[in-house]
Design an enzyme around this catalytic site. Structure first.
Site, PDB file in Angstrom:
ATOM      1  N   SER A  30     -37.880 -38.711  34.430  1.00  8.78           N
ATOM      2  CA  SER A  30     -36.834 -39.077  35.383  1.00  8.78           C
ATOM      3  C   SER A  30     -37.485 -39.205  36.753  1.00  8.78           C
ATOM      4  O   SER A  30     -38.557 -39.814  36.863  1.00  8.78           O
ATOM      5  CB  SER A  30     -35.717 -38.026  35.361  1.00  8.78           C
ATOM      6  N   HIS A  57     -34.436 -42.085  33.109  1.00  2.77           N
ATOM      7  CA  HIS A  57     -33.089 -42.157  33.670  1.00  2.77           C
ATOM      8  C   HIS A  57     -32.973 -43.383  34.572  1.00  2.77           C
ATOM      9  O   HIS A  57     -33.710 -43.512  35.550  1.00  2.77           O
ATOM     10  CB  HIS A  57     -32.776 -40.892  34.465  1.00  2.77           C
ATOM     11  N   ASP A 150     -32.641 -32.228  31.443  1.00  2.00           N
ATOM     12  CA  ASP A 150     -32.610 -33.107  30.279  1.00  2.00           C
ATOM     13  C   ASP A 150     -33.978 -33.077  29.600  1.00  2.00           C
ATOM     14  O   ASP A 150     -35.018 -33.149  30.259  1.00  2.00           O
ATOM     15  CB  ASP A 150     -32.268 -34.535  30.724  1.00  2.00           C
TER      16      ASP A 150
END
Length: 208
Positions: A30, A57, A150
């Site tokens: 990310s 992401h 995540d």
């Protein structure tokens, strides 16, 4: 990082350094992860045997230029897959914006517009969990820089199914929260800086 966590990581890293073949490498990142991802992708040789799947992401309502950004660094075919596409050796599959990317039991790609997971779609956890259930011990999962947790649960699933989990060293991550979350949960087999990780990845044996 606690002393016990460091010891666990060192022991696991020694096990991970033994030669081992994989059929699939899944990579999640990310915020701050693009630099490390570029290092890893740039290290993959043209003879690289496993398939590769990447989730980062991305804003759901804007086109992604990740494939174009990475393609000039990559010796392998690199694409955003369609649903139902076969996961082929030596090919890099990049999740399209706005879709979860999953692995089906027949080793094809599934794309889903289900609700965001950990505030993200595509979600790293979703890819890692689905890949773990299909590939088991033949799966290598890599978690890079990011600003939430995540991927931590996904790495736990990977290890529970016999796969291997690598995590970027937090001190080299632009956003260390994601690697730290995985390390604190004991979900890392090895912790590498991007350059060492790239060398380990490029040296993987061909799948059996």
């Amino acid at each position: 990082m606690s002393r016990s966590t460091v010891r666990q990581t060192v022991d696991a890293e020694a096990r991970t350094n033994a030669p081992r073949g994989y059929d699939l490498v899944v990579i999640g990142g990310s915020a701050g992860g693009l630099e490390a991802l570029s290092v890893l992708i740039g290290a993959l040789p043209a003879r690289f045997a496993p398939a590769v799947m990447i989730v980062t992401h991305l804003p759901p309502d804007a086109p992604s230029y990740l494939v174009q950004a990475l393609a000039h660094r990559c010796a392998l075919p690199l694409l955003e897959p369609d649903a139902g596409e076969r996961i082929l050796p030596g090919r890099v599959h990049v999740a399209p914006p706005g879709y979860h990317m999953l692995v089906e039991v027949d080793r094809t790609v599934a794309l889903s517009t289900d609700a965001a997971v950990r505030f993200s779609r595509p979600s790293i956890d979703v890819l890692f969990e689905s890949a773990a259930a299909v590939y088991g011990a033949r799966l290598l999962a890599i978690l890079l820089s990011g600003s939430n947790d995540d991927g931590a649960h996904g790495l736990e699933c990977v290890r529970a199914f016999g796969g291997t989990a690598w995590v970027q060293t937090p001190e080299t991550a632009g956003s260390p929260a994601m690697p730290l979350a995985a390390i604190e949960r004991g979900a890392a087999d090895a912790i590498y800086n991007p350059e060492t990780m790239a060398m380990q990845l490029a040296a993987l044996p061909a799948s059996l």
